[in-house]
Design a protein around this motif. Structure first.
Motif, PDB file in Angstrom:
ATOM      1  N   TRP A  70       1.920  -0.234  14.957  1.00 30.97           N
ATOM      2  CA  TRP A  70       2.616   0.956  14.601  1.00 30.97           C
ATOM      3  C   TRP A  70       3.300   1.696  15.703  1.00 30.97           C
ATOM      4  O   TRP A  70       4.342   2.151  15.551  1.00 30.97           O
ATOM      5  N   ASP A  87       9.332   3.594  14.562  1.00 31.87           N
ATOM      6  CA  ASP A  87       9.743   5.116  14.590  1.00 31.87           C
ATOM      7  C   ASP A  87       8.779   5.895  14.157  1.00 31.87           C
ATOM      8  O   ASP A  87       8.143   5.980  13.133  1.00 31.87           O
ATOM      9  N   LEU A 143       8.335   2.787   9.101  1.00 34.52           N
ATOM     10  CA  LEU A 143       7.760   2.196   8.287  1.00 34.52           C
ATOM     11  C   LEU A 143       7.394   3.089   7.452  1.00 34.52           C
ATOM     12  O   LEU A 143       6.610   4.042   7.405  1.00 34.52           O
ATOM     13  N   VAL A 148       3.892  -0.415   3.267  1.00 32.15           N
ATOM     14  CA  VAL A 148       4.829   0.177   4.077  1.00 32.15           C
ATOM     15  C   VAL A 148       5.925  -0.805   4.180  1.00 32.15           C
ATOM     16  O   VAL A 148       5.911  -1.908   3.809  1.00 32.15           O
ATOM     17  N   LEU A 200       5.560   9.103   7.629  1.00 32.50           N
ATOM     18  CA  LEU A 200       5.754   7.839   8.460  1.00 32.50           C
ATOM     19  C   LEU A 200       4.541   7.154   8.703  1.00 32.50           C
ATOM     20  O   LEU A 200       3.537   7.920   9.301  1.00 32.50           O
ATOM     21  N   ALA A 201       4.542   5.881   8.538  1.00 30.39           N
ATOM     22  CA  ALA A 201       3.188   5.408   8.993  1.00 30.39           C
ATOM     23  C   ALA A 201       2.777   5.384  10.545  1.00 30.39           C
ATOM     24  O   ALA A 201       1.777   5.098  10.806  1.00 30.39           O
ATOM     25  N   SER A 202       3.496   5.541  11.312  1.00 28.66           N
ATOM     26  CA  SER A 202       3.392   5.546  12.637  1.00 28.66           C
ATOM     27  C   SER A 202       2.946   6.631  13.196  1.00 28.66           C
ATOM     28  O   SER A 202       2.396   6.808  14.396  1.00 28.66           O
ATOM     29  N   ASP A 203       2.851   7.798  12.423  1.00 31.19           N
ATOM     30  CA  ASP A 203       2.527   9.185  12.662  1.00 31.19           C
ATOM     31  C   ASP A 203       0.890   9.072  12.517  1.00 31.19           C
ATOM     32  O   ASP A 203       0.419   8.315  11.518  1.00 31.19           O
ATOM     33  N   VAL A 209      -3.228   1.093   8.822  1.00 25.33           N
ATOM     34  CA  VAL A 209      -2.577   2.414   9.353  1.00 25.33           C
ATOM     35  C   VAL A 209      -3.307   3.135  10.403  1.00 25.33           C
ATOM     36  O   VAL A 209      -4.502   2.935  10.128  1.00 25.33           O
ATOM     37  N   PRO A 210      -2.690   3.669  11.249  1.00 26.70           N
ATOM     38  CA  PRO A 210      -3.539   4.495  12.389  1.00 26.70           C
ATOM     39  C   PRO A 210      -3.881   5.905  11.845  1.00 26.70           C
ATOM     40  O   PRO A 210      -3.858   6.685  12.705  1.00 26.70           O
TER      41      PRO A 210
END
Lengths: 554, 412
Positions: A546, A550, B106, B114, B128-131, B160-161
């Motif tokens: 992840w 972005d 993503l 995603v 957003l999935a990276s958050d 997801v994180p």
């Protein structure tokens, strides 16, 4: 697991369901087992014609008489499964007058009511008929929903104490001391059987009925008897609207591609007739699709440019006594045969039913049930011709549900048509009841009702409700149907069911990929692959890193 | 007489970009579009390249230079892709985010999956999935395309994180079959205090969530205001989950694009189809536009075809073959229609690549590889050689080729 029943019926098509209902109504303790869903085999893959008998009035008058008799019975006992469309046998200039006259005389001989229509009269009934159609014979053909009919038979059987097991393939027949005494089945994932999935059950029976149609030979092998069913495949191509509201038959001797059946919101074009060796694995070919469209365009020219949404194939369970040896499957009789294996093979305990046709399923069931009751020493009388099927008792429920269920009128009307007298039970819900399938106007309550009978099998929901069977072929509603499985079932299960249904829809749609339907397929592809990323879903293909991506504006 | 320097046929992202690019070069530009733009049916996400050879890309620009010969990106080159995206950033302004990085984002979409995308509506950004902020997804019983609890479980299964939960709420006031534009409208106007009613329904489920995702119905005219009001009341970020048609993010983008076009002096005409054309000496002379039963000639020096692919009917098919219906351009395709698809629903379908072949100046080529008309260029979905759905490349192709086609047309 082990259980006992008086009669074990194998095969959940129209014949098996009919036999089970018949026996249950006579007070016999009966169990039905079906390898897939009800109608999984031939019954679920027919064109939906309720024969008037006109089709057989020249070549096979015994069948024709049976058809008209049963046609009348089904209008009576299964009103919610039948649409009284009427049918026309239309004569093109190249078809002979002699055959037209023979057809007319044949119908008269078989007690099938007819009316002769001129070109103008026929085109008044069906405006899209080809201008050069010379004349036509009207007959009381109809359209029938085979799934609704089978379900109603199975439900009636259960109401009379019968046991109905779907997703329960027979793994072996039990033969003891030269007699069939039961069968072993395996419980596969399906409705109402969560506790037994993966288990096998041995069902002992006083008598076993093999009603597996095109699969009858396979079952026979398990008991060491030879049943020479000759499966014959036929294509059916589905149009996105009803170009005709009457069944259109071509008035000529047997031939491929000579019938159009209006069915629900569609027309079904049929068919071809090709002998195959395996009822489950046979080629589905482009020429068959092209043939039905090109040939039937001669009867209804707008079919040539109309939108087809998919094609499907079915196999007929044709049978003829081995000594006849017809070369061409179209020559094989549509009559049914009762094979008493005690007489035929010195193997008591089992009867097979082969051949026959959907329209006369009830009559076949009656005849088998008579035979079985005689074996059992039961003298109860058949009542299936007189007692309406569940869902068909009170047709007054076919009213406009618009206000009552705050549904837009066509949606309500269609839901009620599909549900018959069960409409009140299903549609009376306190929760909002939005439409999930816009093409066919299927609401959430109906889908939930179907799910309660179908486990996680969305294809079973589809055939019960028609959801995903319209123009978009599930592109817009597949995921909505799958979502209804959650949270009763976990996310992976819902996703697997979605993938199954989406692939099943794709399978038939492949045979309609030109024009509007290819445009639709491209849209579905964009929605499912681009917007939803279902083709490379990270939940299936592996978790990405992840932090490489972005994370938003710092 | 109707006459312009550049006539653009098609009003989607590619046509709009071409018209704007041409107008900025000083050309007198007219855009004709037959139907509603397909923008309102798309998710509103701006993909450039999400996958290459089946591999998920964190940086879309890393691979746009590696596309096979004939792919639209190969035709225009990677600098054109970047320039197209720059143009988009300028047009979209505050409505979109993602320009601060070259990386893909993503974005959770309505299926719970995603997907990689280069630009996304500002309304989508907090999702957003990276958050790693804890997420609550909210669906409505009556909006059938988004099942929030299912989507939440799907995201969790994708690893997801962050923690994510889903809840299904009842949207106050509206009937079961209300259109999504109606949802947006009542939120825009805060009819009967709908926003606080909504907040009340959701607050009990909030828990420790720092961000709350809704179906993409949070206003049409005032989306920022709607989101801000909900976020303030909930004490959490609020975002939208994009979905299929009809799509409010797509409609908002369409509004902005057409406003910028009008500002740039482009004449826009929608609702009338192009039904024919005249050509001589290898050049298009004019196209015929059907206006209330009449065929009206529209003359131009240069033409840009941006009518879309199979979905938008810029490419049409029959049992006999594949056509480009406006200029009858050559569309390469297998002769047998059973070779147009694969048996797997998500197979590598040849039909997904149907479209016209072009030279590096985006001029359509005939069957022998020669330029069909010297003053005709093609852009966007009508181009062949790319499976935009599998690549996640649709918007990037429209922006890059639209910009090149528009500029070259104006400069010719």
């Amino acid at each position: 697991m082990e259980s006992r029943t008086e009669v074990l019926v194998i095969g959940g098509g129209s014949t098996g369901c009919g036999i089970t209902r018949d026996l249950a109504m006579r007070g016999v303790d009966v169990t039905l087992v079906e390898q897939g869903n009800l109608t999984h085999g031939t019954t679920g893959r027919m064109h939906g014609l309720l024969h008037s008998g006109g089709r057989y009035a020249v070549s096979d008058q015994k069948s024709a008489r049976e058809c008209i008799e049963e046609n009348r019975v089904l209008r009576d006992i299964a009103a919610h499964c039948v649409e009284e469309t009427g049918g026309l046998f239309v004569k093109r200039p190249e078809d002979t007058d002699d055959y037209f006259e023979e057809k007319l005389a044949g119908c008269e001989a078989c007690d099938i009511p007819t009316e002769i229509l001129s070109n103008e009269e026929a085109r008044e009934v069906e405006p899209f008929l080809a201008p050069d159609i010379e004349k036509a014979i009207w007959v009381p053909d109809g359209a029938v929903d085979p799934f609704r009919l089978c379900v109603a038979n199975a439900a009636s059987a259960e109401q009379h104490g019968g046991r109905v097991l779907t997703h329960a393939p027979v793994t072996d027949l039990i033969v003891e001391a030269g007699e069939v005494v039961g069968a072993k089945i395996r419980h596969e994932p399906g409705p109402r059987n969560a506790a037994t999935v993966g288990k096998t059950e041995t069902i002992y029976a006083d008598h076993v009925v093999n009603a597996t149609g095109a699969w009858a030979g396979r079952l026979g092998e398990m008991a060491g008897v030879d049943i020479e069913v000759r499966p014959s495949k036929g294509v059916m191509t589905i149009m996105n609207v009803r170009q005709v509201d009457t069944v259109i038959n071509r008035c000529r001797p047997k031939g491929d591609a000579d019938i159009i059946v209006p069915h629900e919101t569609t027309c079904i074009l049929g068919t071809t007739d090709e002998e195959v060796s395996d009822p489950e694995d046979y080629p589905e070919e482009q020429w068959e699709v092209d043939l039905v469209i090109d040939e039937l365009t001669k009867l209804v020219p707008i079919l040539g440019d109309a939108r087809t949404i998919r094609s499907f194939w079915g196999v007929r369970p044709l049978y003829e006594p081995p000594e006849v040896g017809s070369a061409d499957p179209t020559d094989i009789t549509r009559d049914f045969f009762l094979l008493d294996h005690a007489d035929r093979d010195e193997l008591p305990g089992m009867t097979s039913i082969v051949g026959g046709k959907f329209t006369t399923y009830r009559m076949m069931a009656e005849s088998i049930a008579d035979h079985v009751c005689q074996k059992l020493g039961t003298c109860a009388r058949c009542e299936t011709a007189d007692v309406p099927l569940p869902g068909s008792e009170d047709f007054s429920v076919l009213r406009d549900y618009m206000d009552e269920f705050s549904l837009r009128s066509p949606v309500g009307r269609r839901s009620v048509q599909r549900l018959g007298s069960r409409a009140d039970d299903v549609l009376k819900t306190d929760a909002p009841n939005p439409v999930l399938c816009e093409c066919e106007g299927v609401t959430r309550a109906e889908v939930q009702d179907a799910l309660s009978q179908s486990g996680t099998d969305l294809n079973a929901v589809r055939i019960r409700t028609r959801a995903s069977m319209g123009n978009c072929q599930g592109g817009f509603c597949c995921q909505r149907l799958a979502a209804e499985l959650h949270p009763d079932h976990d996310e992976q299960t819902a996703r697997a069911s979605l993938d199954d249904l989406y692939q099943e829809r794709w399978k038939g749609e492949r045979h309609a990929l030109w024009g509007e339907q290819l445009s639709q397929a491209a849209l579905n592809h964009a929605l499912h692959a681009a917007t939803m990323n279902r083709d490379t879903d990270p939940a299936k293909t592996g978790t990405p890193d992840w932090t490489d991506f972005d994370g938003g504006q710092p | 007489m109707i006459e312009s320097d550049v006539l653009v046929v098609g009003g989607g992202l590619a046509g709009g970009t071409a018209a704007l690019s041409a107008a900025r070069e000083g050309a007198d530009v007219r855009l004709v579009s037959h139907k509603e733009s397909t923008l309102r049916h798309a998710s509103g996400l701006i993909d450039v390249l999400g996958y290459h050879d089946g591999t998920l890309l964190a940086d879309p620009f890393s691979a746009v230079g590696d596309m096979p010969e004939g792919h639209p990106y190969e035709r225009v080159g990677s600098a054109a892709v970047e320039a197209g995206l720059d143009l988009f950033d300028e047009v979209a302004g505050d409505l979109y985010a993602g320009s601060h990085t070259t990386k893909n984002a993503l974005v959770p979409t309505h299926g719970g999956t995603v997907k990689p995308t280069a630009r996304y509506p500002a309304s989508v950004a907090p999702g957003l999935a990276s958050d790693d902020g804890e997420m609550l997804l909210v669906g409505f019983e009556t909006l059938t395309d988004f099942d929030a609890p299912l989507a939440a479980d799907h995201l969790q299964n994708a690893g997801v994180p962050f923690e994510v939960r889903g809840v299904t709420a009842r949207f106050p006031m509206l009937r079961a079959d209300a259109k999504i534009t109606r949802y947006a409208k009542v939120l825009d106007t805060d009819e009967k205090g709908i926003r606080s009613q909504l907040v009340e329904a959701i607050e009990p489920h909030l828990g420790d969530a720092t961000r709350v995702g809704f179906p993409a119905v949070l206003g049409h005219d005032h989306p920022a205001r709607v989101r801000e009001a909900l976020a303030d009341a909930l004490g959490a970020d609020v975002f939208e989950v994009p979905s299929g048609p009809p799509s409010l993010p797509g409609m908002r983008l369409e509004d902005v694009l057409f406003a910028v076009l009008r500002e740039a002096g482009v004449t826009i005409e929608t609702g009338n189809p192009v039904v024919g054309f005249e050509a001589s000496d290898g050049r298009i002379d004019h196209v015929a536009v059907k206006r209330t039963h009449q065929r009206v000639p529209y003359f131009a020096d240069e033409f840009v075809l941006a009518t879309g692919g199979l979905v938008g009917k810029g490419i049409t098919t029959s049992r006999e073959g594949v056509r480009e219906p406006v200029f009858d351009l050559h569309v390469p395709h297998p002769e047998n229609r059973y070779d147009w698809f694969e048996d797997e629903a998500f197979g590598d379908h040849p039909f997904a690549r149907f479209g016209v072949a072009v030279d590096t100046d985006l001029r359509p080529l005939d069957g022998s590889g020669a330029v069909e008309y010297a003053n005709l260029r093609a852009a966007g979905g009508v181009l062949g050689g790319a499976d935009f759905a599998a690549e996640k490349s649709g918007s990037g192709i429209s922006l890059a080729t639209g910009r090149v086609a528009g500029r070259r047309a104006a400069q010719s």
